[in-house]
Scaffold this motif. Structure first.
Motif, short mmCIF file in Angstrom:
data_model
loop_
_atom_site.label_atom_id
_atom_site.label_comp_id
_atom_site.label_asym_id
_atom_site.label_seq_id
_atom_site.Cartn_x
_atom_site.Cartn_y
_atom_site.Cartn_z
N MET A 292 0.81 -1.22 0.00
CA MET A 292 0.00 0.00 0.00
C MET A 292 0.84 1.27 0.00
SD MET A 292 -3.15 -1.02 2.54
CE MET A 292 -3.90 0.61 2.54
N VAL A 293 2.05 1.20 0.55
CA VAL A 293 2.95 2.36 0.58
C VAL A 293 4.26 1.94 -0.08
CG1 VAL A 293 4.26 3.95 2.03
CG2 VAL A 293 1.92 3.33 2.66
N LYS A 294 4.59 2.58 -1.20
CA LYS A 294 5.80 2.27 -1.95
C LYS A 294 6.92 3.25 -1.58
CE LYS A 294 3.47 -0.65 -4.70
NZ LYS A 294 3.66 -2.11 -4.69
N ASP A 295 8.14 2.72 -1.46
CA ASP A 295 9.33 3.56 -1.24
C ASP A 295 9.20 4.40 0.02
OD1 ASP A 295 10.39 2.62 -3.70
OD2 ASP A 295 9.26 4.15 -4.78
N TYR A 296 8.83 3.76 1.13
CA TYR A 296 8.58 4.51 2.36
C TYR A 296 9.78 5.35 2.79
CZ TYR A 296 11.59 1.65 5.33
OH TYR A 296 12.68 1.06 5.90
N SER A 297 11.00 4.88 2.51
CA SER A 297 12.20 5.59 2.96
C SER A 297 12.39 6.92 2.24
CB SER A 297 13.44 4.72 2.76
OG SER A 297 13.63 4.42 1.39
N PRO A 332 9.67 2.45 9.39
CA PRO A 332 9.38 3.68 10.14
C PRO A 332 9.36 4.92 9.25
CG PRO A 332 11.63 2.96 10.53
CD PRO A 332 10.97 1.87 9.75
N VAL A 333 8.38 5.77 9.49
CA VAL A 333 8.29 7.05 8.79
C VAL A 333 8.43 8.19 9.79
CG1 VAL A 333 6.88 8.54 7.33
CG2 VAL A 333 6.94 6.07 6.90
N GLN A 334 7.46 8.35 10.71
CA GLN A 334 7.60 9.36 11.76
C GLN A 334 6.79 8.99 12.99
OE1 GLN A 334 6.47 13.42 10.75
NE2 GLN A 334 7.89 14.26 12.27
N PHE A 335 5.44 8.94 12.86
CA PHE A 335 4.57 8.54 13.96
C PHE A 335 3.69 7.37 13.50
CE2 PHE A 335 5.42 13.04 14.84
CZ PHE A 335 5.86 12.97 16.15
N THR A 336 3.06 6.70 14.47
CA THR A 336 2.23 5.55 14.13
C THR A 336 0.82 5.71 14.66
OG1 THR A 336 2.71 4.24 16.12
CG2 THR A 336 4.29 4.09 14.30
N GLY A 337 -0.11 5.00 13.99
CA GLY A 337 -1.50 5.00 14.40
C GLY A 337 -2.06 3.59 14.39
N PHE A 338 -3.25 3.43 14.96
CA PHE A 338 -3.88 2.11 15.05
C PHE A 338 -5.39 2.31 14.98
CE2 PHE A 338 -5.77 -1.47 17.27
CZ PHE A 338 -5.04 -2.55 16.79
N LYS A 339 -6.05 1.41 14.24
CA LYS A 339 -7.50 1.50 14.10
C LYS A 339 -8.20 0.32 14.77
CE LYS A 339 -9.76 2.94 10.34
NZ LYS A 339 -10.42 2.97 9.00
N PHE A 340 -9.25 0.65 15.53
CA PHE A 340 -10.18 -0.33 16.08
C PHE A 340 -11.43 -0.37 15.20
CE2 PHE A 340 -7.77 1.10 19.76
CZ PHE A 340 -7.58 -0.04 20.53
#
Length: 372
Positions: A292-297, A332-340
């Motif tokens: 879903m996310v390409k080339d995250y770095s 890792p990019v910067q911050f993380t999230g989580f969905k319920f």
């Protein structure tokens, strides 16, 4: 990770051009006149005027340094305290032994940054549909009361980071049919966004506007929302799942965003922040698969925008934790999230949602929490 696992993960978790930013390069030329030149057999030499030329260079260099110092002081005066900021992001990554977290060399955000000082607790959905999330499922006052309960639960579990409420509204929704322009997306009327803003005001809540582009692009969809994104409390979400870059419509295959797509969104937000003297924007990027996310770095970080990669998949607790570790923690990019997911998380055994305590024990700790 094997291909068969990916297929199982995808089935369990979900069913269902760009504007160029040209950065001008400035060069400072130091021009001076040299007089009294004479030529010798060995070539050109400057018999007179050398001292004057050197003095001119020294004066100009001093002037440049003074300007740079002034700019640096202005930047420092508009960013948060760097020592406090880095201490807080280290706290989120406590017990990480891999060196991935916290993200190294990330910029210190501008004054007014939300993260990591607050944890955002967001209700997600669309006012036109009770099936797209809790935001549109309940009457506004009932929905806000339920949101109050989730905010209180997080504040009880983690007393070190204050939880604050937010409404995450899908302003551009992916569609199963092409529509008049063949873009497979529907733009919500601005009157609906206004309604969300009015509801959010009852709790002084943040508002996120989410974009599912279908066969459209962020370059076409994002600027339409600038009227709202100029507001200090309005932020952005973008959903790679519904970014279709081939001939399959949304829902037939999981889409993706490239780093270029995400950088476009972040750059656009950064321009708004600079032009309108706004606090930093939060950019939420949904993710539940590797592709879903390409080339995250190559995702660029900047002081004006705080990037959250949000674990957006449903399923049993073990699967959700594994997805977080595989695609959020490891890239890792910067911050993380989580969905319920209030409903879908209950479908597979053991038929329960994860607890706040379980999610708060993740490494790094998610700083953006979403409920659908």
């Amino acid at each position: 990770m094997g291909y068969s696992y990916f297929l199982c993960l995808f089935a369990a978790m979900k069913q269902g051009t760009f504007r160029r930013v040209i950065l001008p390069i400035f060069s400072i030329g130091l021009l001076w006149g040299l007089h009294g030149c004479q030529f010798t057999e060995s070539g050109r030499s400057f018999a007179t005027g050398a001292t004057a030329a050197e003095d001119t260079v020294a004066i100009n260099e001093d002037t440049v340094e003074t300007k740079e110092d002034t700019v640096a002081k202005q930047v420092r005066s508009t960013t948060v305290d760097s020592l406090e900021y880095h201490a807080l992001v280290r706290d989120l990554a406590e017990h990480d032994t891999t060196g991935r977290w916290p993200v190294a060399e990330q910029p210190v955000p501008l004054t007014g940054a939300i993260l990591p000082y607050k944890r955002i607790i967001a209700f997600y959905g669309n006012l036109y549909s009770a099936k797209m999330g809790i935001l549109g499922e309940l009457p506004p006052d009932d929905m806000l009361a339920k949101l109050d309960g989730e905010v209180a639960a997080w504040n009880a579990v983690d007393t070190s980071t204050e939880a604050i409420p937010a409404l995450h509204y899908i302003a551009v929704t992916a569609q199963g049919s092409g529509g008049r322009d063949g873009k497979y997306r529907s733009r919500m009327p601005f009157s609906q966004v206004d309604s969300v803003l009015r509801i959010a005001k009852k709790r002084d809540a943040l508002v996120f506007l989410d974009i599912q582009v279908g066969f459209s692009t962020l370059a076409d969809e994002l600027p339409r929302l600038d009227t709202f994104l100029r507001m200090p409390h309005v932020h952005l979400g973008i959903d790679p799942e519904f970014s279709m870059k081939d001939d399959l419509p949304p829902g037939k295959r999981v889409g993706h965003f490239t780093a270029e797509d995400i950088n476009f969104a972040a750059s656009h937000l950064a321009e708004l922040v600079r032009e309108h003297d706004l606090p930093p924007k939060v950019l939420v990027v949904h993710r539940f698969t590797q592709g879903m996310v390409k080339d995250y770095s190559r995702i660029a970080l900047r002081p004006e925008v705080q990037v959250v990669i949000n674990m957006d998949g449903w399923g049993a607790p073990a699967l959700k934790k594994n997805t977080y570790q595989s695609y959020i923690f490891r890239e890792p990019v910067q911050f993380t999230g989580f969905k319920f997911f209030y409903k879908n998380d209950l479908i597979p055994a053991p038929h329960r949602m994860m607890t706040v305590e379980e999610v708060n024990s993740f490494i790094p700790k998610p700083i953006y929490i979403q409920y659908q």
